[in-house]
Design a protein around this motif. Structure first.
Motif, short mmCIF file in Angstrom:
data_model
loop_
_atom_site.label_atom_id
_atom_site.label_comp_id
_atom_site.label_asym_id
_atom_site.label_seq_id
_atom_site.Cartn_x
_atom_site.Cartn_y
_atom_site.Cartn_z
N VAL A 197 0.82 -1.21 0.00
CA VAL A 197 0.00 0.00 0.00
C VAL A 197 0.86 1.26 0.00
N ASP A 198 1.93 1.25 0.79
CA ASP A 198 2.79 2.45 0.84
C ASP A 198 3.35 2.77 -0.54
N ARG A 242 0.67 4.22 -2.79
CA ARG A 242 0.38 5.63 -2.51
C ARG A 242 1.49 6.53 -3.05
N GLU A 247 0.98 9.56 -5.77
CA GLU A 247 1.38 10.94 -5.49
C GLU A 247 2.24 11.54 -6.60
N LEU A 294 -5.43 1.12 -4.98
CA LEU A 294 -4.98 1.62 -3.69
C LEU A 294 -6.14 1.71 -2.70
N ALA A 328 -6.08 -0.67 0.53
CA ALA A 328 -5.97 0.01 1.82
C ALA A 328 -7.17 -0.30 2.70
N ARG A 384 -6.40 0.38 6.45
CA ARG A 384 -5.65 1.64 6.41
C ARG A 384 -6.59 2.69 5.80
N ASP A 426 -5.55 6.07 4.01
CA ASP A 426 -5.05 5.93 2.64
C ASP A 426 -6.20 5.61 1.68
N TRP A 466 -8.09 8.83 1.02
CA TRP A 466 -7.29 9.73 0.16
C TRP A 466 -7.38 9.30 -1.30
N ALA A 467 -7.26 8.00 -1.56
CA ALA A 467 -7.28 7.50 -2.94
C ALA A 467 -8.65 7.71 -3.57
N PRO A 496 -2.83 12.53 6.87
CA PRO A 496 -3.79 12.24 5.79
C PRO A 496 -5.24 12.56 6.16
#
Length: 1021
Positions: free
Chosen positions: A117-118, A121, A125, A165, A169, A174, A177, A180-181, A324
């Motif tokens: 996942v990291d 992301r 970005e 993502l 996530a 998570r 995240d 955000w996605a 986030p």
């Protein structure tokens, strides 16, 4: 993009940009940029025929190939390294070793179905907008069609990436995240119901029923507005499931939730780590906020604290990343998620979280809370409900809760050198640089440049790490030279950092965006201050109601730093990095000229209020205040010189006394000469008296500065003109002080007649003025005239009267000068105790005023007293201290006399060669400036000639010096008279009286210039 040694970095997803070693690389021709972007998309070879077809579709094949060859040549010239291209007869490519692009990095990041996942992301970005946003070749439709195709391709890749993502996530819980996605996907296409469903589902998983309702309502509204249709059945099903889902699942235990591992060792924070740990172990502290500017290392310190304290809490420590989270209402779900809790009940996440934490012993680390401070009551609720919970917050802004304790995380110390401990900032730079470029040589010779880099970056760890990353390519001196463009150089941070920490600019953008418009405007305005500023100056510049409250808000948000002021008055400052950012924003808003003008007027007001106070009892405090604002005064002067000569003239004139009293003679002289030149004034061509007090004061101050530098000839016309201007303006007090200095300058040059004439002409008017300072000036003139003629009793009476008047007037600087003259008169009368008292008091006053040149003169006079008393050791101590002080303050006028005095000490100790060198240097410095000083140097060289067995040569020079002094009506200074008596007795005993007398008479027949020419020929051996 992933860290790499790439020299050329191309960003294509959004407005396209080329950067070379972190700095923007301008390429003028659009076709050249188009070719570069075409090659950078996949960083794969592209066929020549394909390039020609896109750029020159209508040209015959040979012609298109020629165009391509010319374009490649142009592009090679535009790039710092022409070898970036790999070219053969059929294909063209960019060097994979030296070039990187965001599109190629994006493809590499998502090639695996198991990508974490990291990493997903970080890949997402990279997309800053549509492919080649804003770029086109309007006369080339084939290339435009290629852009459209690539734009659709990268849009598809981005949406697929965001969907993956969000889904991955959510599965891993998570939620931040995932949110955000999904929100980013909706920003691309708000009609995409898949992203709408993902958001609704994630809000439901967090137990945020209100967010579920809001999101579904938005979905219904946008579909109705844009398409006139209701949501799909699966979207409504997701909504109902999230709204009416099953009761809460069984909570997972909190015990030992791990804190993320440190990305790299903590450097230079041992003391701060120990202090924070000690605070959190105090029973009265349950909420501690680590605050400080962006990039100072709050998060890293908080992680280290959590690891250190893990064993203190039965249920462990929980690290909650809040950057986030954009909605303050989501802070409780975010904490719950970090604690491993799920709540699908109707009670809400906070109520459920409180139930779970009520009996737990846990340390909550809430990281990056500055944008969620309105959620602070939720933290109070946790502390109230759960007595075993402690909260450690990192935030650029204070929470302002009753239980909050604050720990300011300072930048790393940058002082580095043999006299100090190794600088933590320098050690951090070296550690990070060697981790990135292990083969880089960073030995002791580079530490000076590295320390300068760290100082320019305010000791901010993030900025230092970004700078150290440049060591892949640059050397420390090369990096230091580029730091004037710090926001362009300090980019491309480690990919495992949040987006806001990828560049120095992004870090400050984050803080700036949290400010309301009035706070942003204030930060921009304060950026014109240099090196700190007083609260009064800031309020004056802001010129708005509630200015103090605005300043306090910037302090609370770690954008303003408190520093020490004078007399308990606080001072504020912006870190240089934040100041540079504020100046850029000031220019962007078109406010630069108006704010700099206001800044100059604030400093002018301060200087003009201070000027008269520099002659009163409180002058020391005003001198200190001006000294603290020197950087701002210089900035105001520099701006005014270019934009407002009248302001520059007034400011320089007002600062003249400060420059003299604090030993900044050369600086003040340079400013005044430049400002007067800007007014069109020329010394030799001044035909008209100007009705301008600032102009007259500027002339007077420049004359005074030249006087104190020993430039008596140059000072004379300036002081003469200033006095005439003051007369015309009826500024009799100023005219009197200008003439006092003019009289002294003429007397030192040996023009006693002119000095006496001016004294007599000005005295009647002065006697009519009821002003203690003027009465003191009259008595001082009379005392100096009496000393010059040798009447020390009269001098003593006049100087005592001058001192009494000055004690009433409060001009401590002039009082110290009068005391030095009074002490000299007492010494000549043999009253050594009285002389010591006067010299000591003058020294104390000079020390209190921090007037280095006056301190130097006082120490010289104490040395003279010690020499008369035969205490050569004490005399050398005073003389040496005096010489250092006078050199530091550029008081050139007194330096030759110090050398002369030290010459006699050397002669008495048997060091004849050293004595000769000092007297010769004294003669050289006195020559053409101070005839009286020339006679003293001749006396010293005569004493040297005596010790070398040349008594007749000594008699000749003594005779020449005596004749010159008689012509100027000067009496020999007592310490020198005693020295001469000793050496003259030795010389007379070494030859017959007639020969000695004849040599003396021959010397009296010489002009002073002839005697100097002879004395210069005396060899050192």
């Amino acid at each position: 993009m992933d860290p790499s040694p790439a020299s050329l970095v191309l960003t294509l997803l959004g407005p396209p940009e080329a950067r070379w070693l972190g700095a923007p690389l301008p390429i003028a021709r659009r076709q050249a940029r188009a070719l570069l972007f075409l090659l950078a998309v996949d960083l794969r070879p592209v066929a020549r025929e394909q390039i020609c077809a896109l750029l020159w579709p209508d040209a015959p094949g040979p012609t298109a190939r020629r165009h391509l060859t010319h374009l490649l040549t142009h592009l090679r010239r535009a790039l710092p390294d022409p070898d970036l291209f790999q070219v053969d007869s059929d294909r063209i490519a960019l060097s994979l070793a030296s070039v990187a692009s965001d599109t190629a990095a994006l493809v590499r990041s998502v090639v695996s179905a198991q990508t974490p996942v990291d990493a997903l992301r970080r890949a997402a970005e990279l997309v800053r907008g549509p492919f080649l946003s804003g770029f086109s070749l309007l006369d080339c439709p084939e290339f435009e069609a290629w852009i459209d195709g690539e734009r659709a391709r990268w849009d598809r890749i981005n949406r697929e990436l965001l969907a993956t993502l969000a889904e991955r996530a959510a599965v891993e819980e998570r939620y931040a995240d995932a949110i955000w996605a999904a929100q980013r996907g909706l920003a691309i296409d708000e009609l995409d119901e898949a992203f709408q469903r993902q958001l609704i589902t994630v809000y439901g998983a967090q137990g945020d029923r209100a967010a579920v309702e809001r999101q579904f309502e938005r979905c219904v509204a946008v579909l109705a507005r844009e398409l006139g249709v209701p949501p799909l059945p699966e979207t409504r099903e997701a909504y109902l499931l999230a709204r009416d889902g099953p009761p809460a699942l069984v909570d997972r235990p909190l015990s030992r939730v791990p804190v993320l591992a440190q990305p790299s060792p903590l450097v230079g924070r041992d003391q701060h780590l120990a202090q924070v740990v000690a605070l959190l172990r105090r029973p009265d502290i349950r909420l501690l906020t680590l605050t400080g500017p962006g990039g100072v290392g709050k998060t890293r310190l908080a992680r280290a604290v959590a690891e250190t304290l893990a064993a203190d809490y039965a249920d462990g420590t929980v690290f909650v990343p809040l950057a986030p989270v954009q909605d303050p209402k989501l802070i409780a779900p975010a904490i719950a998620a970090a604690c491993g809790l799920r709540d699908t009940s109707d009670r809400g996440a906070l109520a459920h979280l409180l139930d779970v934490l009520r009996e737990r012993q846990v340390l909550l680390v809430l990281d990056n809370l500055e944008h969620l401070t309105t959620a602070a009551p939720a933290i109070s609720a946790i502390l109230a409900a759960a007595p075993g919970v402690r909260v450690l917050v990192t935030s650029r802004t204070l929470l302002r809760l009753a239980d909050e304790h604050v720990y300011l995380v300072p930048p790393l110390p940058v002082l580095d050198g043999p006299a100090s401990e190794p600088s933590p900032a320098v050690e951090l730079f070296i550690a990070r640089a060697l981790a990135i470029a292990p083969d880089r040589s960073l030995g002791p010779a580079t530490r000076v440049d590295i320390a300068a880099i760290c100082a320019r970056l305010d000791g901010l760890p993030l900025a230092i790490e970004l700078a150290a990353a440049r060591m892949r390519v640059l050397t420390p001196p090369a990096l230091l030279a580029r730091l004037s463009r710090r926001f362009e150089v300090l980019v491309d941070g480690p990919r495992d950092r949040p987006e806001r920490q990828q560049t120095l600019r992004a870090t400050i953008d984050w803080s700036y965006a949290l400010l309301d418009p009035s706070e942003q405007r204030l930060l921009r305005r304060l950026a014109v201050f240099v090196g700190g500023f007083s609260v009064d100056l800031a309020e004056q510049l802001i010129a708005e109601p509630h200015a103090l409250a605005l300043l306090e808000r910037l302090v609370d948000q770690s954008l303003l730093q408190r520093t020490a002021g004078v007399a308990g008055e606080p001072r504020l400052m912006l870190l240089e990095t934040i100041r540079a950012y504020g100046l850029e924003r000031l220019v962007e808003h078109g406010e630069d000229g108006a704010v700099r003008r206001a800044h100059a007027h604030c400093l002018l007001d301060l200087a003009e209020r201070a000027a008269p106070e520099l002659e009163r009892w409180d002058q020391s405090a005003w001198l200190d205040r001006l000294e603290l604002e020197q950087d701002n005064l210089r900035a105001a002067l520099a701006w005014a010189q270019e934009h407002d000569v009248e302001v520059a003239l007034r400011l320089a004139a007002a600062l003249g006394g400060f420059w003299i009293k604090r030993g900044s003679l050369s600086e003040g002289r340079a400013w005044l000469e430049e400002v007067l030149a800007a007014t069109g004034w020329r010394e030799a061509e001044e035909p008209v008296i100007r009705a301008s007090a600032p102009f007259a004061r500027a002339l007077a101050r420049l004359g005074a500065l030249l006087f104190h530098q020993g430039e008596y000839v140059a000072a004379t016309p300036l002081l003469t003109a200033a006095a005439a201007h003051f007369d015309h303006l009826a500024m009799l007090r100023d005219a009197a002080f200008s003439r006092q200095l003019l009289i002294a300058a003429l007397a030192i040059q040996g023009d006693i007649a002119a000095a006496t004439r001016i004294t007599a002409a000005s005295l009647p008017a002065l006697l009519t003025m009821d002003d203690p300072a003027i009465r003191a000036l009259v008595s001082l003139q009379q005392g100096l005239a009496a000393m010059q003629s040798g009447d020390d009793r009269l001098a003593q009476r006049s100087l005592k009267q001058a001192c009494a008047e000055l004690r009433v007037a409060g001009d401590l600087g002039l009082l110290a000068i009068c005391l030095l003259h009074l002490g000299a008169s007492s010494l000549r009368l043999g009253e050594q105790d009285a002389a010591l008292a006067c010299f000591s008091e003058a020294s104390d006053l000079a020390l209190a005023l921090k007037d280095r040149s006056l301190q130097g003169t006082a120490r010289n006079n104490l040395g003279e007293l010690a020499r008369v008393q035969g205490n050569d050791t004490m005399a050398v101590e005073h003389y040496t201290a005096s010489l250092r002080l006078l050199q530091d303050s550029d008081r050139r006028s007194e330096i030759p006399r110090l050398l002369h005095n030290l010459g006699y000490i050397a002669l008495r100790s048997g060091a004849t060669v050293t004595a000769h060198e000092r007297f010769q240097r004294s003669l050289e410095l006195f020559h053409l400036r101070n005839p009286r000083g020339v006679t003293e140097a001749l006396d010293g060289l005569a004493a040297v000639a005596t010790t070398r067995g040349e008594p007749l040569l000594a008699a000749r020079w003594w005779g020449a010096a005596a004749a010159a002094r008689e012509q100027m009506h000067y009496a020999t200074w007592l310490p020198d008279r005693l020295e001469q008596a000793y050496y003259e007795a030795r010389a007379r005993s070494a030859c017959d009286p007639d020969s000695f007398g004849a040599a003396w008479a021959a010397g009296q027949a010489l002009s002073l210039a002839e005697a100097v020419a002879e004395a210069r020929l005396l060899s050192p051996l």
